[in-house]
Design an enzyme around this catalytic site. Structure first.
Site, PDB file in Angstrom:
ATOM      1  N   ARG A   2      -2.518  11.921   4.119  1.00 40.39           N
ATOM      2  CA  ARG A   2      -2.582  12.129   5.564  1.00 40.39           C
ATOM      3  C   ARG A   2      -1.494  13.071   6.058  1.00 40.39           C
ATOM      4  O   ARG A   2      -1.646  13.697   7.094  1.00 40.39           O
ATOM      5  CB  ARG A   2      -2.570  10.782   6.298  1.00 40.39           C
ATOM      6  CG  ARG A   2      -3.886  10.016   6.081  1.00 40.39           C
ATOM      7  CD  ARG A   2      -3.990   8.758   6.907  1.00 40.39           C
ATOM      8  NE  ARG A   2      -3.092   7.728   6.423  1.00 40.39           N
ATOM      9  CZ  ARG A   2      -3.424   6.780   5.546  1.00 40.39           C
ATOM     10  NH1 ARG A   2      -4.653   6.744   5.042  1.00 40.39           N
ATOM     11  NH2 ARG A   2      -2.545   5.883   5.174  1.00 40.39           N
TER      12      ARG A   2
ATOM     13  N   GLU B 117       5.205  -3.394  -1.514  1.00 45.37           N
ATOM     14  CA  GLU B 117       5.279  -4.837  -1.300  1.00 45.37           C
ATOM     15  C   GLU B 117       5.128  -5.560  -2.644  1.00 45.37           C
ATOM     16  O   GLU B 117       5.874  -6.481  -2.965  1.00 45.37           O
ATOM     17  CB  GLU B 117       4.180  -5.265  -0.328  1.00 45.37           C
ATOM     18  CG  GLU B 117       4.341  -6.678   0.182  1.00 45.37           C
ATOM     19  CD  GLU B 117       3.240  -7.061   1.167  1.00 45.37           C
ATOM     20  OE1 GLU B 117       3.298  -8.178   1.684  1.00 45.37           O
ATOM     21  OE2 GLU B 117       2.332  -6.236   1.398  1.00 45.37           O
TER      22      GLU B 117
END
Lengths: 145, 188
Positions: free
Chosen positions: B72, B109
């Site tokens: 992106r 994470e």
């Protein structure tokens, strides 16, 4: 058609800046089209629609499967990104066999858009991708034999 | 730092940019309210304003490199680079860039990931801008800063999650953000 044949002096400058890397596979090319598409869209007043590999786009998508040399892959577009009757340009960095561009065109036509042209920086004419575009025009800047 | 606190307070373009971003709940997994910038890309004026705000900020900073984080970051970086006369350098996931690369790992994470850049894309002494659509923990941007080295002048993102609110710097580099995340609302 190739701008290359028109001997635009910018083409030679572009061609000398492209590096050939031997024996490198071409995994997902979704991202390289994002490098050229948005600046074109901004300059011509158009919206930019990313066509992505599966599961990258959030929300509701439509999918188009296409054949690879070994196996299959899939291209997705957001539902509602393109309206029926809109005129569309498909942009990618390179056309080889034309499989990805063909899938892209199918996605757009399935939602009722008109694909006006496909545009690529580079064509590999030996792979005859141009013939897989259902007669749609293809505009390229440089060719590599 | 947020654009609204840094010279663009009350700029109507920022509100339009924020409203052009779509929230998709529970993507890619439950509990995450995904900030989807593809709707911003469909709004030509808001998309152009996004790029113009960054261009106005960076055009006189002597920046010669705009580095965009895959994928992106590629949707914003090249337009900025073209407008300010800089080169565009893609920072990519492993094994996408052909030829010789340098790599930086970063923590997710669960597990780690890796960002790569072509050797020779950036020369010592060049001034670089790093761009991505969104900053959350800053892990990816930190990896980008380590890849580029001392040359990073600033990191720029369209959206900044609450984790970075109140932080003006990341790895010692300034962070510039246009908008906060959208909440889910009932009207759209």
């Amino acid at each position: 058609m190739s701008a290359y044949r028109d001997e635009d002096p910018r083409i030679q400058g572009i061609k000398t800046k492209i590096r050939v890397v031997p024996n490198f596979p071409k995994p997902g090319i979704e991202a390289r089209g994002f490098i050229f598409g948005p600046p074109i869209a901004l300059a011509i007043g158009a919206k930019f629609v990313p066509l992505r590999k599966p599961r990258k786009l959030p929300g509701e998508v439509i999918s188009e499967e296409y054949i690879l040399e070994y196996g299959r892959d899939c291209l997705e577009m957001h539902v509602g990104a393109v309206e029926p009757g809109e005129r569309a340009l498909v942009v990618d960095d390179l056309i080889a066999t034309g499989g990805t561009l063909c899938a892209a065109m199918n996605l757009l036509e399935r939602v009722g858009a008109e694909v006006v042209e496909c545009a690529c920086l580079i064509e590999l004419p030996g792979l005859q991708g141009r013939g897989r575009l259902n007669g749609k025009p293809l505009y390229v800047l440089v060719e590599y034999q | 730092m947020f654009a609204a606190e840094n010279g663009l307070k009350g700029d109507p373009r920022l509100q339009a940019i924020s409203q052009a971003i779509r929230v998709v709940p529970h993507f890619p997994k439950p509990g995450i309210m995904f900030q989807d910038i593809t709707t911003l890309l469909l709004d030509h004026k808001a998309f152009k304003d996004t790029v113009d705000i960054f261009v106005d900020r960076y055009r006189d900073m002597g920046i010669s490199v705009v580095a965009g984080v895959e994928a992106r970051g590629f949707m914003f970086g090249p337009s900025i680079a073209l407008a300010i006369g800089a080169k565009f350098v893609p920072l990519r996931k492993p094994r996408k860039l052909p030829g010789e690369v340098i790599a930086e790992a970063y923590v997710l994470e669960y597990g780690t990931d890796c960002l790569e850049m072509h050797v020779g894309a950036v020369q010592p002494g060049e001034r670089a801008l790093v761009i991505d659509d969104l900053v959350a923990t800053g892990g990816t941007l930190s990896a980008a800063i380590r890849l580029l080295g001392a040359e990073v002048i600033e990191c720029a993102c369209v959206i900044g999650l609450p984790e970075v609110k109140g932080q003006c710097r990341l790895n010692g580099k300034p962070l510039y953000i246009l908008v906060e995340p959208r909440e889910i609302d009932n009207c759209c």
